[in-house]
Design a protein around this motif. Structure first.
Motif, short mmCIF file in Angstrom:
data_model
loop_
_atom_site.label_atom_id
_atom_site.label_comp_id
_atom_site.label_asym_id
_atom_site.label_seq_id
_atom_site.Cartn_x
_atom_site.Cartn_y
_atom_site.Cartn_z
N GLY A 1 -23.52 -48.91 4.16
CA GLY A 1 -23.15 -49.84 5.23
C GLY A 1 -23.70 -49.45 6.58
N GLU A 2 -24.92 -48.92 6.60
CA GLU A 2 -25.56 -48.47 7.84
C GLU A 2 -26.58 -49.53 8.28
OE1 GLU A 2 -27.27 -44.87 6.52
OE2 GLU A 2 -25.36 -43.84 6.25
N SER A 3 -26.26 -50.27 9.32
CA SER A 3 -27.13 -51.39 9.71
C SER A 3 -28.04 -51.07 10.90
CB SER A 3 -26.26 -52.60 10.06
OG SER A 3 -25.38 -52.29 11.12
N ALA A 4 -27.93 -49.86 11.46
CA ALA A 4 -28.63 -49.56 12.71
C ALA A 4 -30.15 -49.71 12.59
CB ALA A 4 -28.28 -48.14 13.18
N ARG A 5 -30.72 -49.29 11.45
CA ARG A 5 -32.19 -49.32 11.33
C ARG A 5 -32.68 -50.36 10.33
NH1 ARG A 5 -34.92 -44.27 9.74
NH2 ARG A 5 -36.75 -45.36 10.47
N ILE A 6 -31.82 -51.30 9.96
CA ILE A 6 -32.19 -52.27 8.94
C ILE A 6 -33.43 -53.07 9.34
CG2 ILE A 6 -31.47 -54.52 8.02
CD1 ILE A 6 -30.52 -52.24 6.36
N GLU A 7 -33.46 -53.54 10.57
CA GLU A 7 -34.60 -54.36 11.01
C GLU A 7 -35.90 -53.59 10.90
OE1 GLU A 7 -35.97 -57.18 14.77
OE2 GLU A 7 -34.01 -56.19 14.78
N ALA A 8 -35.90 -52.33 11.34
CA ALA A 8 -37.11 -51.50 11.27
C ALA A 8 -37.51 -51.23 9.82
CB ALA A 8 -36.87 -50.18 12.00
N VAL B 1 -26.40 -56.13 4.45
CA VAL B 1 -27.29 -57.03 3.70
C VAL B 1 -27.53 -58.32 4.49
CG1 VAL B 1 -27.47 -58.47 1.63
CG2 VAL B 1 -26.72 -56.10 1.44
N LYS B 2 -26.46 -58.82 5.10
CA LYS B 2 -26.59 -60.05 5.90
C LYS B 2 -27.61 -59.87 7.02
CE LYS B 2 -23.75 -63.42 8.41
NZ LYS B 2 -22.37 -63.75 8.85
N LYS B 3 -27.58 -58.72 7.67
CA LYS B 3 -28.54 -58.44 8.74
C LYS B 3 -29.96 -58.37 8.19
CE LYS B 3 -29.35 -55.28 12.61
NZ LYS B 3 -28.85 -54.09 13.35
N ALA B 4 -30.10 -57.75 7.00
CA ALA B 4 -31.42 -57.66 6.38
C ALA B 4 -31.95 -59.05 6.01
CB ALA B 4 -31.35 -56.78 5.13
N GLY C 1 -8.59 -70.50 1.38
CA GLY C 1 -7.87 -69.25 1.56
C GLY C 1 -8.74 -68.02 1.55
N ASP C 2 -10.05 -68.20 1.38
CA ASP C 2 -10.99 -67.06 1.34
C ASP C 2 -12.07 -67.29 2.40
OD1 ASP C 2 -12.80 -65.00 0.57
OD2 ASP C 2 -12.00 -65.09 -1.46
N VAL C 3 -12.27 -66.30 3.24
CA VAL C 3 -13.23 -66.46 4.35
C VAL C 3 -14.45 -65.56 4.17
CG1 VAL C 3 -11.46 -67.17 5.99
CG2 VAL C 3 -11.98 -64.74 5.76
N HIS C 4 -14.67 -65.07 2.97
CA HIS C 4 -15.81 -64.19 2.71
C HIS C 4 -16.98 -65.01 2.18
CE1 HIS C 4 -12.14 -61.69 2.37
NE2 HIS C 4 -12.86 -60.87 3.11
N ASP C 5 -18.14 -64.83 2.78
CA ASP C 5 -19.25 -65.71 2.41
C ASP C 5 -20.61 -65.02 2.27
OD1 ASP C 5 -19.77 -65.13 5.05
OD2 ASP C 5 -20.17 -67.19 5.65
N ILE C 6 -20.64 -63.70 2.40
CA ILE C 6 -21.96 -63.04 2.40
C ILE C 6 -22.61 -63.13 1.03
CG2 ILE C 6 -23.15 -60.84 2.72
CD1 ILE C 6 -21.14 -60.22 4.94
N GLY C 7 -21.82 -62.93 -0.04
CA GLY C 7 -22.37 -63.05 -1.39
C GLY C 7 -22.87 -64.46 -1.65
N LYS C 8 -22.07 -65.45 -1.24
CA LYS C 8 -22.46 -66.86 -1.41
C LYS C 8 -23.75 -67.15 -0.64
CE LYS C 8 -20.10 -69.75 1.02
NZ LYS C 8 -21.16 -69.97 2.06
N ASN C 9 -23.84 -66.63 0.57
CA ASN C 9 -25.04 -66.88 1.38
C ASN C 9 -26.27 -66.21 0.79
OD1 ASN C 9 -23.45 -68.35 3.09
ND2 ASN C 9 -23.25 -66.75 4.64
N LEU C 10 -26.06 -65.08 0.13
CA LEU C 10 -27.18 -64.42 -0.55
C LEU C 10 -27.66 -65.28 -1.72
CD1 LEU C 10 -29.02 -62.00 -0.99
CD2 LEU C 10 -27.18 -60.90 -2.27
N VAL C 11 -26.73 -65.85 -2.46
CA VAL C 11 -27.08 -66.77 -3.55
C VAL C 11 -27.87 -67.96 -2.98
CG1 VAL C 11 -26.16 -68.41 -5.23
CG2 VAL C 11 -25.14 -66.14 -5.02
#
Length: 311
Positions: free
Chosen positions: A100-107, A154-157, A184-194
């Motif tokens: 879960g380290e997003s600091a250098r994802i863009e690079a 992953v979302k940032k990537a 009732g569920d507000v999680h969407d990163i997996g769905k957005n990856l799909v």
């Protein structure tokens, strides 16, 4: 852990939490940024911490004294995230997702784009990283807050990769799907990856977003006439909401194929609970690539059916 050094306390607290969960703890109030997932705790520290908490000491062995002796080693171990070490970018990206380290994802993404296509980066590193995270979560070695940190990474990537993916108009649409996270569920990163994977492979995606009621999904089906519907949810209760949705769709005489996926969903639940609740086909979408395979199969079946009708 009050009274111990700042270097030791996160380790001892994290080990204590894991032991409490094993003993049947149902809930805890914690500051997730001050916790360390068990797989990231050095083996020796883990053993000493467990021995200290469980009072496993004897003549000539004092786990607390040995832990205090490890203080300087801990300082160097925690000084830099794994993805900052001098390791190949491929390995660094995988570890960044898992930790879960997003600091250098863009690079890291920009560096890997010199060698790989966007889809290769998604399939070979981002999805593999999240698969490892899912296994750690399933084995109770990674608490939910850290799963969400990995998902945000992953979302940032994906945000970095999106400009490099083929434009939607670049190829003919192979099919259409509605995606929604259930009520009732507000999680969407997996769905957005799909969604991203399907769009990159030529499918049209209507992404309704989070917290969607079955009535909203029905309206979207009637308006857009999709080839399939994808239901997503991270929470355990979302699995049962999917059952309610499938029953409601059946009551409205829908037989459109439905893909169900989410961290808490298992194939056995889909087979034993979800499939009997619906009059049409229900598929278990374990991950984004499984969803892609299912949609390709549905598109092929529709193309064959259309070809037979033309004859």
């Amino acid at each position: 852990s009050y009274g111990l050094s700042a270097e030791l306390r996160p380790y001892i607290n994290s080990i204590f939490l894991s032991l409490a969960l094993e003993a049947g703890l149902d809930a805890a109030i914690i500051h997730h940024s001050k916790m360390i997932p068990l797989p990231r705790i050095p083996e020796k520290i883990l053993r000493l911490g467990q021995d200290l908490i469980l009072n496993r000491h004897h003549a000539g062995y004092d786990p607390l004294a040995e832990l205090l002796g490890e203080k300087s080693a801990l300082s160097s171990k925690t000084a830099a995230p794994s993805s900052w070490r001098n390791i190949p970018a491929e390995e660094a990206l995988l570890e960044a997702v898992v930790n879960g380290e997003s600091a250098r994802i863009e690079a890291l993404v920009k560096e890997l784009l010199k060698k790989y296509s966007p889809l290769e980066i998604i399939n070979n590193f981002l999805l593999k990283g999240m698969d490892r995270v899912g296994k750690l979560f399933s084995s109770q070695n990674l608490p939910l807050p850290f799963v969400l940190k990995s998902a945000e990474t992953v979302k940032k990537a994906l945000t970095c990769l999106k400009p490099y993916l083929p434009a939607e108009s670049a190829e003919e649409r192979k099919g259409k799907i509605i995606l929604a996270t259930v009520k009732g569920d507000v999680h969407d990163i997996g769905k957005n990856l799909v969604a991203l994977i399907l769009e990159a492979n030529g499918f049209e995606v209507i992404n309704l977003g989070i917290n969607q009621s079955v009535e909203e999904i029905i309206r979207a089906i009637e308006k857009s006439k999709p080839q399939a519907v994808g239901l997503s949810g991270l929470l355990v209760k979302s699995c049962w909401v999917m059952k309610d949705y499938l029953e409601t769709l059946s009551e409205h005489d829908f037989k459109i194929p439905v893909l169900c996926g989410g961290a808490a969903l298992e194939r056995s639940f889909v087979e034993k609970v979800l499939k009997p609740a619906y009059g049409g086909e229900v598929y278990y979408g374990r991950d984004a690539m499984a969803a892609l395979d299912i949609m390709k199969k549905l598109a092929e079946e529709e193309e064959k059916s259309a070809g037979s009708a033309a004859l």
